[in-house]
Design a protein around this motif. Structure first.
Motif, PDB file in Angstrom:
ATOM      1  N   HIS A 123      -7.131  26.342  -6.860  1.00 32.85           N
ATOM      2  CA  HIS A 123      -7.475  25.387  -5.815  1.00 32.85           C
ATOM      3  C   HIS A 123      -8.569  24.420  -6.280  1.00 32.85           C
ATOM      4  N   GLU A 124      -9.631  24.963  -6.864  1.00 33.61           N
ATOM      5  CA  GLU A 124     -10.746  24.115  -7.265  1.00 33.61           C
ATOM      6  C   GLU A 124     -10.431  23.333  -8.537  1.00 33.61           C
ATOM      7  N   GLN A 125      -9.560  23.863  -9.386  1.00 28.20           N
ATOM      8  CA  GLN A 125      -9.130  23.110 -10.559  1.00 28.20           C
ATOM      9  C   GLN A 125      -8.332  21.876 -10.145  1.00 28.20           C
ATOM     10  N   LYS A 126      -7.511  22.021  -9.115  1.00 29.64           N
ATOM     11  CA  LYS A 126      -6.745  20.882  -8.605  1.00 29.64           C
ATOM     12  C   LYS A 126      -7.679  19.823  -8.032  1.00 29.64           C
ATOM     13  N   ILE A 127      -8.710  20.278  -7.305  1.00 32.22           N
ATOM     14  CA  ILE A 127      -9.675  19.333  -6.746  1.00 32.22           C
ATOM     15  C   ILE A 127     -10.412  18.590  -7.860  1.00 32.22           C
ATOM     16  N   SER A 128     -10.870  19.330  -8.866  1.00 29.32           N
ATOM     17  CA  SER A 128     -11.603  18.695  -9.966  1.00 29.32           C
ATOM     18  C   SER A 128     -10.718  17.715 -10.733  1.00 29.32           C
ATOM     19  N   THR A 129      -9.435  18.026 -10.869  1.00 26.74           N
ATOM     20  CA  THR A 129      -8.513  17.104 -11.536  1.00 26.74           C
ATOM     21  C   THR A 129      -8.386  15.807 -10.748  1.00 26.74           C
ATOM     22  N   ASP A 130      -8.319  15.917  -9.434  1.00 23.84           N
ATOM     23  CA  ASP A 130      -8.255  14.712  -8.603  1.00 23.84           C
ATOM     24  C   ASP A 130      -9.553  13.916  -8.677  1.00 23.84           C
ATOM     25  N   LEU A 131     -10.681  14.614  -8.782  1.00 21.94           N
ATOM     26  CA  LEU A 131     -11.964  13.914  -8.850  1.00 21.94           C
ATOM     27  C   LEU A 131     -12.129  13.160 -10.163  1.00 21.94           C
ATOM     28  N   ARG A 132     -11.475  13.624 -11.220  1.00 22.09           N
ATOM     29  CA  ARG A 132     -11.592  12.966 -12.525  1.00 22.09           C
ATOM     30  C   ARG A 132     -10.963  11.583 -12.541  1.00 22.09           C
ATOM     31  N   LYS A 133     -10.223  11.240 -11.486  1.00 22.04           N
ATOM     32  CA  LYS A 133      -9.680   9.883 -11.395  1.00 22.04           C
ATOM     33  C   LYS A 133     -10.781   8.864 -11.171  1.00 22.04           C
ATOM     34  N   ASN A 134     -11.936   9.325 -10.690  1.00 20.68           N
ATOM     35  CA  ASN A 134     -13.098   8.451 -10.545  1.00 20.68           C
ATOM     36  C   ASN A 134     -13.876   8.415 -11.856  1.00 20.68           C
ATOM     37  N   SER A 135     -14.708   7.414 -12.004  1.00 20.93           N
ATOM     38  CA  SER A 135     -15.501   7.301 -13.224  1.00 20.93           C
ATOM     39  C   SER A 135     -16.582   8.366 -13.257  1.00 20.93           C
ATOM     40  N   ALA A 136     -16.996   8.734 -14.477  1.00 17.33           N
ATOM     41  CA  ALA A 136     -18.043   9.744 -14.625  1.00 17.33           C
ATOM     42  C   ALA A 136     -19.360   9.270 -14.020  1.00 17.33           C
ATOM     43  N   ASP A 137     -19.638   7.967 -14.144  1.00 15.41           N
ATOM     44  CA  ASP A 137     -20.877   7.439 -13.573  1.00 15.41           C
ATOM     45  C   ASP A 137     -20.875   7.548 -12.053  1.00 15.41           C
ATOM     46  N   ALA A 138     -19.713   7.304 -11.424  1.00 10.26           N
ATOM     47  CA  ALA A 138     -19.626   7.424  -9.971  1.00 10.26           C
ATOM     48  C   ALA A 138     -19.810   8.875  -9.537  1.00 10.26           C
ATOM     49  N   LEU A 139     -19.266   9.805 -10.306  1.00 11.13           N
ATOM     50  CA  LEU A 139     -19.432  11.224  -9.993  1.00 11.13           C
ATOM     51  C   LEU A 139     -20.898  11.638 -10.113  1.00 11.13           C
ATOM     52  N   LYS A 140     -21.571  11.183 -11.169  1.00  9.72           N
ATOM     53  CA  LYS A 140     -22.975  11.522 -11.347  1.00  9.72           C
ATOM     54  C   LYS A 140     -23.840  10.920 -10.240  1.00  9.72           C
ATOM     55  N   GLU A 141     -23.496   9.696  -9.831  1.00 10.62           N
ATOM     56  CA  GLU A 141     -24.253   9.055  -8.756  1.00 10.62           C
ATOM     57  C   GLU A 141     -24.073   9.813  -7.438  1.00 10.62           C
ATOM     58  N   ALA A 142     -22.833  10.230  -7.164  1.00  7.24           N
ATOM     59  CA  ALA A 142     -22.578  11.007  -5.945  1.00  7.24           C
ATOM     60  C   ALA A 142     -23.307  12.346  -6.005  1.00  7.24           C
ATOM     61  N   LYS A 143     -23.335  12.969  -7.187  1.00  6.54           N
ATOM     62  CA  LYS A 143     -24.056  14.232  -7.339  1.00  6.54           C
ATOM     63  C   LYS A 143     -25.538  14.045  -7.071  1.00  6.54           C
ATOM     64  N   MET A 144     -26.100  12.938  -7.534  1.00  4.52           N
ATOM     65  CA  MET A 144     -27.516  12.670  -7.308  1.00  4.52           C
ATOM     66  C   MET A 144     -27.822  12.567  -5.816  1.00  4.52           C
ATOM     67  N   TRP A 145     -26.960  11.851  -5.071  1.00  2.77           N
ATOM     68  CA  TRP A 145     -27.186  11.694  -3.639  1.00  2.77           C
ATOM     69  C   TRP A 145     -27.026  13.023  -2.901  1.00  2.77           C
ATOM     70  N   LEU A 146     -26.063  13.826  -3.303  1.00  2.00           N
ATOM     71  CA  LEU A 146     -25.862  15.121  -2.655  1.00  2.00           C
ATOM     72  C   LEU A 146     -27.046  16.051  -2.912  1.00  2.00           C
ATOM     73  N   GLU A 147     -27.527  16.076  -4.146  1.00  2.00           N
ATOM     74  CA  GLU A 147     -28.685  16.916  -4.458  1.00  2.00           C
ATOM     75  C   GLU A 147     -29.920  16.446  -3.700  1.00  2.00           C
ATOM     76  N   LEU A 148     -30.047  15.137  -3.501  1.00  2.00           N
ATOM     77  CA  LEU A 148     -31.161  14.612  -2.722  1.00  2.00           C
ATOM     78  C   LEU A 148     -31.074  15.071  -1.266  1.00  2.00           C
ATOM     79  N   LYS A 149     -29.856  15.039  -0.702  1.00  2.00           N
ATOM     80  CA  LYS A 149     -29.675  15.500   0.671  1.00  2.00           C
ATOM     81  C   LYS A 149     -29.964  16.996   0.795  1.00  2.00           C
TER      82      LYS A 149
END
Length: 241
Positions: A123-149
């Motif tokens: 299940h989580e491998q499928k989710i991560s595969t779908d997330l890889r369609k976004n750029s790595a920079d966008a993923l890192k930026e989203a991670k930064m905002w989530l960690e801040l929250k």
């Protein structure tokens, strides 16, 4: 010589928002998705038994409410009693089926936990595969905002309640607080009396206990939100591997 545009690269806000929106639709497997085939069959069997039990109970119930049972013949009474007995046994079977299924699952806990682990990985491998369609920079930026929250939520809860066990302590305090002054009887008496000069002390104590309980429940919900954000961060880490 390095280009300043490369070293200070910024991610468009819309890309980050797209990742956040996609993560908001991602959820771990629910308990119903983890049910074994035996548990699923037991649930269906129990539902059918409850329906059948209701059907068996309907004729005797209608007879009692709409007819005079004094003049009913013996065969009809016997049939009604048989229908009631069948309804009781079928209802008991509906209660027993999930218990038996749960016991069977506990006996096979090693196999069941392995199946759940494999299902989580897929299940989580499928989710991560779908997330890889976004750029790595966008993923890192989203991670930064989530960690801040997450930090803000944790800081808010800690500022009110201290460590993790303080929430449970405060909830227990609210319960003992009301119990010490008479339990539910005291609550009922205070609510019926209402606010007033003669009842000012009890009303104040009641409001204090309600405030403690309300803040404790709010802290539980905040921790649930933080756990949700942590799960999304874990999904981003999987996608960035």
């Amino acid at each position: 010589m390095t280009n300043d545009n490369d070293t200070n690269k910024t991610v468009p806000l819309e890309e980050t928002i797209t990742v956040i929106e996609e993560l908001s639709r991602c959820k771990p497997l629910s308990p119903s998705d983890r049910r074994t085939s035996v548990e699923t069959f037991a649930g269906v069997f129990a539902n059918w038994c409850l329906g059948l039990s209701g059907l068996c109970l309907a004729p005797p119930a209608l007879m009692v409410f709409f007819f005079n049972t004094v003049g009913v013949s013996v065969p009809v009474k016997t049939l009604a009693l048989a229908s009631l007995t069948a309804s009781l046994f079928i209802a008991f079977a509906a209660l027993l089926a999930p218990i038996v299924a749960t016991g069977w699952t506990l006996l096979r806990w090693e196999t069941v936990t392995l199946q759940n682990l494999k299902a989580d990985i897929r299940h989580e491998q499928k989710i991560s595969t779908d997330l890889r369609k976004n750029s790595a920079d966008a993923l890192k930026e989203a991670k930064m905002w989530l960690e801040l929250k997450i930090k803000r939520v944790d800081a808010r809860v800690t500022w009110f309640f201290g460590d993790k066990t303080a929430v449970l302590t405060l909830m227990a305090t609210a319960y003992l607080f009301s119990k010490e002054f008479g339990g539910f009887g005291w609550l009922q008496k205070t609510l019926q009396a209402g606010p007033g000069i003669s009842n000012l002390g009890d009303t104040t104590l009641l409001y204090m206990a309600a405030l403690i309980l309300g803040l404790s429940i709010g802290a539980v919900f905040l921790r649930h939100i933080a756990a949700r954000y942590r799960y999304q961060v874990e999904l981003i880490d999987l996608a960035l591997r």
